[in-house]
Write an enzyme that holds these catalytic residues in place. Sequence first.
Site, short mmCIF file in Angstrom:
data_model
loop_
_atom_site.label_atom_id
_atom_site.label_comp_id
_atom_site.label_asym_id
_atom_site.label_seq_id
_atom_site.Cartn_x
_atom_site.Cartn_y
_atom_site.Cartn_z
N GLY A 8 -11.46 9.95 -14.00
CA GLY A 8 -11.84 11.01 -14.94
C GLY A 8 -12.62 12.11 -14.24
N LEU A 10 -12.04 15.15 -13.36
CA LEU A 10 -11.95 16.58 -13.69
C LEU A 10 -12.81 16.95 -14.91
CD1 LEU A 10 -8.11 17.18 -13.14
CD2 LEU A 10 -9.99 17.68 -11.58
N GLY A 11 -13.57 16.00 -15.41
CA GLY A 11 -14.38 16.25 -16.59
C GLY A 11 -15.75 16.85 -16.27
N GLN A 12 -16.62 16.86 -17.28
CA GLN A 12 -17.93 17.53 -17.15
C GLN A 12 -18.77 16.91 -16.04
OE1 GLN A 12 -20.57 17.22 -20.55
NE2 GLN A 12 -21.87 18.91 -19.85
N ASP A 34 -7.63 11.64 -11.94
CA ASP A 34 -7.69 11.93 -13.38
C ASP A 34 -6.29 11.74 -13.95
OD1 ASP A 34 -10.05 13.70 -15.08
OD2 ASP A 34 -8.07 13.53 -16.02
N ASP A 53 -4.08 6.98 -14.45
CA ASP A 53 -4.39 6.69 -15.85
C ASP A 53 -5.14 5.36 -15.83
OD1 ASP A 53 -4.42 5.77 -18.46
OD2 ASP A 53 -2.37 6.42 -18.91
N TYR A 142 -16.92 5.49 -30.59
CA TYR A 142 -17.48 5.76 -29.26
C TYR A 142 -18.62 4.76 -28.96
CZ TYR A 142 -19.67 8.63 -25.54
OH TYR A 142 -20.20 9.11 -24.36
P1 NAD Z 1 -15.13 14.47 -20.05
O1 NAD Z 1 -14.46 14.32 -21.37
O2 NAD Z 1 -15.62 15.81 -19.65
O3 NAD Z 1 -14.18 13.94 -18.89
C1 NAD Z 1 -13.47 12.74 -19.03
C2 NAD Z 1 -12.26 12.82 -18.12
O4 NAD Z 1 -11.50 11.62 -18.31
C3 NAD Z 1 -11.32 14.01 -18.43
O5 NAD Z 1 -11.11 14.77 -17.26
C4 NAD Z 1 -10.03 13.34 -18.92
O6 NAD Z 1 -8.87 14.03 -18.49
C5 NAD Z 1 -10.14 11.97 -18.26
N1 NAD Z 1 -9.37 10.94 -18.96
C6 NAD Z 1 -9.15 10.79 -20.27
N2 NAD Z 1 -8.35 9.73 -20.50
C7 NAD Z 1 -8.06 9.20 -19.28
C8 NAD Z 1 -7.27 8.12 -18.84
N3 NAD Z 1 -6.58 7.35 -19.70
N4 NAD Z 1 -7.23 7.85 -17.52
C9 NAD Z 1 -7.89 8.62 -16.62
N5 NAD Z 1 -8.62 9.68 -16.98
C10 NAD Z 1 -8.71 9.98 -18.29
O7 NAD Z 1 -16.31 13.39 -20.01
P2 NAD Z 1 -17.66 13.45 -19.17
O8 NAD Z 1 -18.64 14.21 -19.98
O9 NAD Z 1 -17.42 13.82 -17.77
O10 NAD Z 1 -18.10 11.92 -19.31
C11 NAD Z 1 -17.82 10.97 -18.31
C12 NAD Z 1 -18.45 9.65 -18.75
O11 NAD Z 1 -19.85 9.84 -19.02
C13 NAD Z 1 -17.86 9.08 -20.05
O12 NAD Z 1 -17.85 7.67 -19.98
C14 NAD Z 1 -18.86 9.52 -21.11
O13 NAD Z 1 -18.86 8.66 -22.20
C15 NAD Z 1 -20.16 9.42 -20.33
N6 NAD Z 1 -21.22 10.23 -20.90
C16 NAD Z 1 -21.13 11.59 -20.90
C17 NAD Z 1 -22.15 12.33 -21.48
C18 NAD Z 1 -22.10 13.83 -21.51
O14 NAD Z 1 -22.93 14.46 -22.19
N7 NAD Z 1 -21.18 14.48 -20.80
C19 NAD Z 1 -23.25 11.68 -22.06
C20 NAD Z 1 -23.28 10.30 -22.07
C21 NAD Z 1 -22.27 9.57 -21.46
C1 AKB Z 2 -21.15 12.92 -26.67
O1 AKB Z 2 -21.75 13.73 -27.40
O2 AKB Z 2 -20.19 12.23 -27.02
C2 AKB Z 2 -21.68 12.73 -25.27
C3 AKB Z 2 -22.68 11.63 -25.25
C4 AKB Z 2 -24.09 11.91 -25.55
O3 AKB Z 2 -22.32 10.51 -25.02
N1 AKB Z 2 -22.22 13.98 -24.81
#
Ligand code: NAD
Ligand code: AKB
Length: 320
Positions: A8, A10-12, A34, A53, A142
Site C-alpha cells: 500500500g 502509494l497511499g498517504q 501497491d 494485491d 474499520y
Molecule cells: P491510504 O488509503 O492512503 O493508502 C492505502 C493504500 O493501500 C492505497 O495506496 C491503496 O491503493 C492500497 N491498497 C488498497 N487495497 C489494496 C490491496 N488489496 N492490496 C494492496 N494495496 C492495496 O492509507 P494510509 O493513510 O496510507 O494508511 C496506511 C495504514 O495506516 C492503514 O492500515 C491505515 O488504517 C493506517 N492508519 C492510517 C491513518 C491515517 O490517518 N492516514 C491513521 C491511523 C491508521
Molecule cells: C481514518 O480516519 O480512517 C484514519 C484513521 C484515524 O485511522 N485517518
Amino acid sequence: MRKVLVTGSLGQIGSELVPALRKRYGDANVVASDVRMMPAGSIGAEGPFEYIDCTDMRQIQEAIRKHRIDTIYHLAAILSAVAEEKPHIAWSVNMGGLYRILEVARQNGCAVFMPSSIGAFGPTTPRDRTPQDTIQRPTTMYGVTKVAGELLCDYYHLRFGLDTRGVRFPGLISNVALPGGGTTDYAVEIFYEAIRHRHYTCFLKPETEQDMLYMPDAIQAILNLMEADPARLKHRNSFNVTNMTLTPAILAEEIRRHIPGFTIDYEIDPVRQAIADSWPNSLDDSAARQEWDWSPEFDFETMTRDMIEKLSRKIKRAEE
Ligand code: NAD
Ligand code: AKB
C-alpha cells in the site's frame, strides 16, 4: 542491512515512509508495492516497485522470495469512511490481507509492522486520554478489522515468535499525498482549501475532538519502533501514539492566523460524524514513551506553519 517490502505504498503514509526507509537502508533495499500502478515520477521511481494485491498470497510470496525481504511494512488497507461504504471489501483487504502477510512472514522469517488506529476503540472506551490497555469494542467495520488485526499480530508473535510491531495512529496530517477516505481527512483537506480558496466546508461538527499527529513524527514513530530494543517492548501491537487534540474550529482559527480572511462552514456528513463520535477524544501515549522513547517533535503551531509553507510552495509549483 534490512531488505524491506512496503505494501500500500502509494497511499498517504507510504508516500512518505518509502523515501524515509530508502534514505535509511538504500534505494535498492526498499521495495515499494501497491494494487495501483505507480504513476510516472512518483515514489517508486528511485527504487524497485512491484504490483502486489495483499489479498493474493502468491504475489506476496513471489516478491518476498525475489527480493529476499526480511521486514514488511504492511500499509495496504481500506480506511474508516470507505470501510463503512464497503464493509465486505474492508474485511477482505484489512483482515484477509493482514492474515496473508503474516503467513508469508511466518514462512520466510520476516518482521512485520502493521499500523492500527484510534478506530480500534469504540463508544464504550474511556474517551479522554484513552489508556494503552482498555475496552476495545469498536462499532465500525474499520475498527473491527483494526482490533482483530492487533490481536492477530500479537498471536503470531506469541505463537510463532514473529517480530510483529505496531502503533495506533490518530488522524495524520500531511502534505505529500492526500488521505485515502478516512474520518480525519478534514484535517488535511482544510489546508488545501484554505490555500486555494480561503474557504473550507467541513464534514464534521466544529466541536468534534480528535487527536492528530503530523506525518514527519508518524514516520519517525514507525522507524524508531521497528529499531527499538525488543527486550523493552511489553506492548507490541499496538502502541498509542499522539501529539495534539484538535477540533475543526480550533484548527480553522490557527490557520486564520496565517491566512487572514479564511472562513469555514459546516455540512455534516452523518456517517463520518457517527464514526468520529464513536472514537476517543484523545489518547494516552505513555507506554510508547516508556518502552521505546516516543517523543514527537512538532506541536500544533509548528505543524500548522510547516503545513502552510510546504503546501503553498507545492500548490504554486503545480499552478505554474
Ligand atoms: P491510504 O488509503 O492512503 O493508502 C492505502 C493504500 O493501500 C492505497 O495506496 C491503496 O491503493 C492500497 N491498497 C488498497 N487495497 C489494496 C490491496 N488489496 N492490496 C494492496 N494495496 C492495496 O492509507 P494510509 O493513510 O496510507 O494508511 C496506511 C495504514 O495506516 C492503514 O492500515 C491505515 O488504517 C493506517 N492508519 C492510517 C491513518 C491515517 O490517518 N492516514 C491513521 C491511523 C491508521
Ligand atoms: C481514518 O480516519 O480512517 C484514519 C484513521 C484515524 O485511522 N485517518
